[in-house]
Design a protein around this motif. Structure first.
Motif, short mmCIF file in Angstrom:
data_model
loop_
_atom_site.label_atom_id
_atom_site.label_comp_id
_atom_site.label_asym_id
_atom_site.label_seq_id
_atom_site.Cartn_x
_atom_site.Cartn_y
_atom_site.Cartn_z
N TRP A 1 1.32 -1.10 0.30
CA TRP A 1 -0.26 0.07 0.03
C TRP A 1 0.81 1.09 -0.11
O TRP A 1 0.43 2.29 -0.78
CB TRP A 1 -1.22 0.14 1.56
N GLY A 2 2.45 0.96 0.59
CA GLY A 2 2.24 1.93 0.85
C GLY A 2 3.06 2.57 -0.55
O GLY A 2 3.54 3.75 -1.29
N GLU A 3 3.69 2.12 -1.99
CA GLU A 3 4.19 1.93 -3.04
C GLU A 3 3.23 2.80 -4.17
O GLU A 3 2.79 3.42 -4.92
CB GLU A 3 4.79 0.66 -2.95
N VAL A 4 2.16 1.97 -3.37
CA VAL A 4 0.87 2.18 -4.54
C VAL A 4 0.06 3.60 -4.38
O VAL A 4 0.42 4.46 -5.39
CB VAL A 4 -0.01 0.97 -3.91
N THR A 5 -0.11 4.31 -2.83
CA THR A 5 -0.27 5.67 -2.98
C THR A 5 1.43 6.34 -3.29
O THR A 5 0.23 7.56 -3.56
CB THR A 5 0.01 5.62 -1.03
N ALA A 6 2.04 6.08 -3.18
CA ALA A 6 3.23 6.83 -3.53
C ALA A 6 3.05 7.26 -5.33
O ALA A 6 2.92 8.19 -5.86
CB ALA A 6 4.65 5.79 -3.23
N ALA A 7 2.71 5.78 -5.54
CA ALA A 7 2.33 5.87 -6.96
C ALA A 7 1.59 6.80 -7.49
O ALA A 7 1.24 8.02 -8.58
CB ALA A 7 2.23 4.12 -8.41
N THR A 8 0.41 6.79 -6.94
CA THR A 8 -0.76 7.71 -6.59
C THR A 8 -0.61 8.80 -6.72
O THR A 8 -0.91 10.13 -7.61
CB THR A 8 -2.01 6.81 -5.94
N VAL A 9 0.70 9.67 -5.89
CA VAL A 9 0.68 10.82 -6.01
C VAL A 9 1.76 10.95 -6.90
O VAL A 9 1.24 12.28 -7.43
CB VAL A 9 1.35 10.88 -4.34
N ILE A 10 2.53 10.97 -7.53
CA ILE A 10 3.13 10.24 -8.93
C ILE A 10 2.56 10.97 -9.50
O ILE A 10 2.64 12.00 -10.82
CB ILE A 10 4.48 9.99 -8.88
N VAL A 11 1.50 10.18 -9.87
CA VAL A 11 0.26 10.37 -11.15
C VAL A 11 -0.78 11.45 -11.07
O VAL A 11 -1.19 12.09 -12.34
CB VAL A 11 -0.15 9.20 -11.45
N THR A 12 -1.30 12.09 -9.99
CA THR A 12 -1.37 12.69 -9.95
C THR A 12 -1.33 14.55 -9.53
O THR A 12 -2.32 14.91 -10.25
CB THR A 12 -2.87 12.34 -8.51
N VAL A 13 -0.20 14.59 -9.39
CA VAL A 13 0.23 15.41 -8.81
C VAL A 13 0.70 16.87 -10.60
O VAL A 13 0.31 17.80 -10.41
CB VAL A 13 1.90 15.34 -8.29
N PRO A 14 0.95 15.62 -11.33
CA PRO A 14 1.10 16.37 -12.58
C PRO A 14 -0.66 17.10 -13.11
O PRO A 14 0.05 18.00 -14.08
CB PRO A 14 2.08 15.57 -14.13
N LEU A 15 -1.33 16.21 -12.99
CA LEU A 15 -2.65 16.88 -13.45
C LEU A 15 -3.13 17.92 -13.03
O LEU A 15 -3.95 18.37 -12.60
CB LEU A 15 -3.74 15.14 -13.47
N VAL A 16 -2.78 17.25 -11.36
CA VAL A 16 -3.27 18.95 -10.36
C VAL A 16 -2.64 20.56 -10.68
O VAL A 16 -3.31 21.33 -10.99
CB VAL A 16 -3.55 18.39 -8.91
N ILE A 17 -1.67 20.23 -11.29
CA ILE A 17 -1.04 21.29 -11.96
C ILE A 17 -1.21 21.54 -13.10
O ILE A 17 -1.54 22.68 -13.02
CB ILE A 17 1.43 20.93 -11.67
N MET A 18 -1.68 20.89 -13.70
CA MET A 18 -1.91 21.13 -14.99
C MET A 18 -3.38 21.87 -14.97
O MET A 18 -3.29 23.08 -15.53
CB MET A 18 -2.12 19.61 -15.82
N VAL A 19 -4.36 21.70 -14.31
CA VAL A 19 -5.15 21.79 -13.83
C VAL A 19 -4.84 23.49 -13.69
O VAL A 19 -5.83 24.23 -13.56
CB VAL A 19 -6.27 21.03 -13.11
#
Length: 275
Positions: free
Chosen positions: A239-257
């Motif tokens: 779960w730690g790696e899953v959440t870390a990967a989720t943050v990595i994927v989500t942050v660029p989209l949030v910044i773009m928006v």
């Protein structure tokens, strides 16, 4: 006459923002915790003294995560460019030209977009399998257009209808052809709507899971959502790696928006009020 918002408004606004952001904040906190603190009593403590970046390091060291990111970027970008390009011509024709069957075409576009993915995945997979397109970029780009193209057409029709017809008539009087009018007059004015549509299509393609899971089963062509879902530990789900990967994927989209929020809002509200 404008009225000032009372203190209760800001209280409810802060509560609403917290509820909306809580899942992401919880994922962010979990991504920097050691595995031992993800469960038990310390799981309810957002940030601890033992915060670590090991989960983020493990994502790139133990998994081909960069390849997943590249695959998603390639598929989403090509899908966005293709869908928006085709939709811009189709929406221009529907919104600006007079021909029979426009209502039927829009109805068909809407009906296609209403089909659930689970109902279309089997025939699409069989066709792609027979064509040898499974485990390839093209094998995802083709089915992705089945839900991004109708969305793009519906959005762009609204934007094109907002543009005054007088500009088009003036261009015809000056001797401009249909394509010259489109490229030099209509398209520049519709750029906010096209930009908004492109962002929505990109996010939709980036987050798609079912087609990517079914069509591309090889690690070489897996996208980010599927790659994260397939993270495996020796005995438990990491779960730690899953959440870390989720943050990595989500942050660029949030910044773009956040960077383009003004264009997105102006595009979404275009045509909402008649002048």
């Amino acid at each position: 006459m404008n009225k000032k918002a009372g203190p209760m408004f800001y209280v409810f606004l802060a509560l609403f923002v917290f509820l909306v952001m809580f899942p992401f904040l919880w994922v962010l906190a979990s991504s920097i915790k050691p595995v031992a603190e993800l469960f038990g009593d310390r799981a309810f403590i957002p940030f601890t003294d033992n915060m670590t970046l090991e989960n983020y390091e493990s994502v790139f060291v133990n998994y081909p995560f960069l390849k997943y990111l590249w695959n998603s970027l390639v598929v989403s970008t090509i899908t966005t460019v293709y869908a928006v390009l085709v939709a811009s011509f189709a929406a221009y024709a529907i919104a600006r030209l007079n021909f029979k069957g426009k209502t039927v075409i829009l109805g068909l576009v809407l009906s296609v977009s209403m089909f659930p993915q689970i109902a279309t995945i089997s025939p699409i997979y069989i066709v792609l399998k027979n064509l040898g397109l499974t485990n390839s970029y093209l094998g995802l780009i083709i089915p992705y257009t089945t839900f991004t193209l109708p969305l793009s057409i519906w959005l762009l029709v609204t934007f094109f209808r907002k543009i005054p017809f007088d500009l088009e008539e003036a261009a015809k009087i000056d001797g401009a052809s249909l394509m010259q009018t489109y490229w030099r007059v209509i398209l520049p004015l519709a750029l906010p709507g096209i930009f908004t549509t492109a962002i929505l299509v990109f996010i939709s393609a980036w987050n798609e899971f079912l087609f990517a899971l079914t069509i591309n089963t090889d690690d070489e062509f897996k996208t980010v959502p599927v790659g994260i879902a397939m993270f495996e530990g020796q005995f438990t789900i990491p779960w730690g790696e899953v959440t870390a990967a989720t943050v990595i994927v989500t942050v660029p989209l949030v910044i773009m928006v956040l960077l383009f929020q003004r264009r997105i809002v102006s595009g979404l509200t275009s045509g909402a009020v008649k002048e």
